[in-house]
Design a protein around this motif. Structure first.
Motif, short mmCIF file in Angstrom:
data_model
loop_
_atom_site.label_atom_id
_atom_site.label_comp_id
_atom_site.label_asym_id
_atom_site.label_seq_id
_atom_site.Cartn_x
_atom_site.Cartn_y
_atom_site.Cartn_z
N GLY A 238 -12.98 40.31 -93.91
CA GLY A 238 -11.73 40.55 -93.19
C GLY A 238 -11.21 41.95 -93.41
N LYS B 262 -11.60 32.46 -94.00
CA LYS B 262 -12.12 33.76 -94.45
C LYS B 262 -11.06 34.48 -95.29
CE LYS B 262 -15.17 35.14 -90.63
NZ LYS B 262 -15.20 36.07 -89.47
N SER B 263 -9.82 34.44 -94.84
CA SER B 263 -8.77 35.13 -95.61
C SER B 263 -8.61 34.51 -97.00
CB SER B 263 -7.43 35.06 -94.86
OG SER B 263 -7.48 35.87 -93.72
N ALA C 291 -10.63 31.63 -89.21
CA ALA C 291 -10.14 32.94 -89.64
C ALA C 291 -9.41 32.80 -90.98
CB ALA C 291 -9.20 33.52 -88.59
N THR D 52 -6.13 39.73 -93.60
CA THR D 52 -6.33 39.33 -92.21
C THR D 52 -7.81 39.06 -91.94
OG1 THR D 52 -4.45 40.61 -91.41
CG2 THR D 52 -6.16 40.15 -89.79
N SER D 53 -8.07 38.03 -91.14
CA SER D 53 -9.44 37.77 -90.68
C SER D 53 -9.40 37.35 -89.23
CB SER D 53 -10.09 36.65 -91.49
OG SER D 53 -9.99 36.93 -92.87
#
Ligand code: AMP
Ligand code: GLY
Length: 426
Positions: A366, A403-404, A400, A391-392
């Motif tokens: 990210g 990932k973060s 998302a 952020t991702s």
């Protein structure tokens, strides 16, 4: 072209990160910036409201565009200041004059503006502490005429703390007395009392040149410190974009009932507005209402909105400054974005600064946006309540977010805290 970006938070790192990618950019200056913006341009230690020093920098570095991140310098008239300098009138300032910044700087002004322009918002009345007068009795009668909970808003800027929501009428009356008594300083000399709207909030943004506007991706932020939206209000603990309930039908209502009348209302009022408008909205059974206007981008919303913009932001800023935004289209990524704020222990109350942050060099899927960070003796250390925004991007916000959270596992500083339930209500 040379650009000056004003501010020092996660929003400014996201803006700097994006501006750096523009082929139109020559040099980027950030005043005062943070350890993250230093990776995108040149940080200059000038305070956001030191207009003469900022103007001097603009002169010496032949800066063409000034992008104002936070509201404070806008409310204090930074755009007007540049227009008043004969040799700087041509500089494009992204951010409204003080007259437009009143949309955020005065809740009473914003409510009157919405009333005048038929923009849906909560029913309200404003009470002022006039000279030698006791407005409390009338205000108390108004409070008792409403159904709980009661929403009290200090008219002026109060660092995001000027809104108090109470369930008990007696408590609301004492709170009002405290506001009039100076709890929020001069910001509380006038108080807006309004009806409570029950719904789900989202943030909608446009960039306007005063005539035309482009719609940015919408976002939802998570303001409370605790999971499940509990505990004290913060600047924002995380955000996602897009927002599932902001479907086409909903956004059409937002455009027709809120955005268009706002842009027209500004124009008709003779307010020259070039910059961002942030509509703090609430959806009540699918109908949008304005909770508040801000005259800037949101933070942490920027950390999910900006990475989804594929168009050249600097080109859009130039068009905004030249009033040539008409016909411009914004390319927006199909991917979803999520951001998680890592905050200092104790925030939003007292917290320590200067704590070393480890893990920033790790490989990540990210983007690590810096908020309250600085460099001390070559080490990146904490320098605020909100420290980093992770952020991702991915096919949906859940992926998302995963990932973060993975990135978060690699980062640490003493007392670090983050919410693990961003997006829980979507
Ligand atoms: P503001 O500073 O105006 O954004 O208010 C802070 C927060 O208070 C908003 O994000 C909402 O969560 C809440 N709020 C403000 N006004 C209202 C209202 N009329 N009804 C319900 N919630 C509100
Ligand atoms: N995240 C809300 C704000 O920037 O005001």
């Amino acid at each position: 072209m040379n650009v000056l970006l004003i501010g020092s938070g996660g929003r400014e790192h996201a803006l700097a990160w994006k501006l750096k990618q523009s082929p139109l950019l020559t040099k980027l200056f950030i005043a005062p910036g943070n350890a993250g913006t230093a990776l995108c341009g040149i940080n200059v230690p000038i305070a956001v409201d030191n207009f003469p020093a900022l103007a001097q920098l603009v002169r010496s570095e032949k800066i063409k565009i000034v992008v104002v991140g936070p509201e404070d310098p806008l409310v204090k008239g930074i755009s007007d200041y540049f227009k008043e300098q004969d040799d700087l009138r041509w500089v494009g300032v992204i951010g409204p004059d003080a007259s437009g910044a009143k949309l955020e700087g005065s809740k009473d002004f914003a409510k009157q503006f919405m009333e005048k322009n038929g923009i849906p918002t909560a029913r309200y009345r404003t009470f002022s502490m006039a000279k030698g007068e006791e407005p409390i009795a009338e205000a108390e009668a108004y409070i008792r005429s409403l159904n709980p909970p009661y929403v009290l808003k200090a008219d002026g800027l109060a660092a995001g703390k000027g809104v108090v929501i109470l369930n008990d009428a007696d408590q609301a009356v004492s709170e009002l007395a405290a506001m009039f008594g100076g709890k929020f300083g001069s910001a509380g000399k006038k108080v807006v009392i309004e009806e409570f709207l029950d719904g789900i909030e989202l943030s909608v943004f446009v960039l306007t040149d005063g005539d035309s506007w482009v719609l940015l991706p919408e976002a939802k932020d998570y303001k409370r410190i605790g999971e499940g939206d509990t505990g004290l209000n913060t600047g924002g603990m995380g955000a996602v974009s897009p927002v599932s309930f902001a479907n086409e039908a909903f956004m059409d209502k937002v455009k027709e009932r809120i955005i268009e009348p706002t842009i027209n209302g500004l124009r008709v009022s003779g307010i020259r507005y070039q910059g961002f408008i942030f509509f703090g909205l609430i959806s009540v059974k699918g109908e949008p209402f304005v909770i508040e206007y801000n005259v800037r981008l949101g933070d942490p919303e920027s950390e999910v909105v900006i990475p989804r913009i594929e168009s050249d932001l600097l080109e859009l800023f130039s068009a905004t400054a030249e009033r040539k935004l008409k016909g411009k289209k914004l390319e927006i990524s199909e991917e979803s974005a999520a951001t998680v704020m890592m905050v200092s222990g104790g925030y939003p109350g007292d917290y320590q600064k200067g704590l070393p942050i480890s893990g920033l060099d790790m490989q990540t899927d990210g983007i690590i946006f810096h908020a309250g960070t600085t460099v001390r003796e070559k080490l990146v250390v904490t320098n605020g309540g909100r420290v980093l925004a992770l952020t991702s991007l991915d096919a949906n916000w859940k992926k998302a977010l995963e990932k973060s959270y993975k990135t978060a596992e690699n980062i640490s500083f003493d007392g670090m805290y983050y919410r693990r339930d961003i997006g829980f209500d979507l």
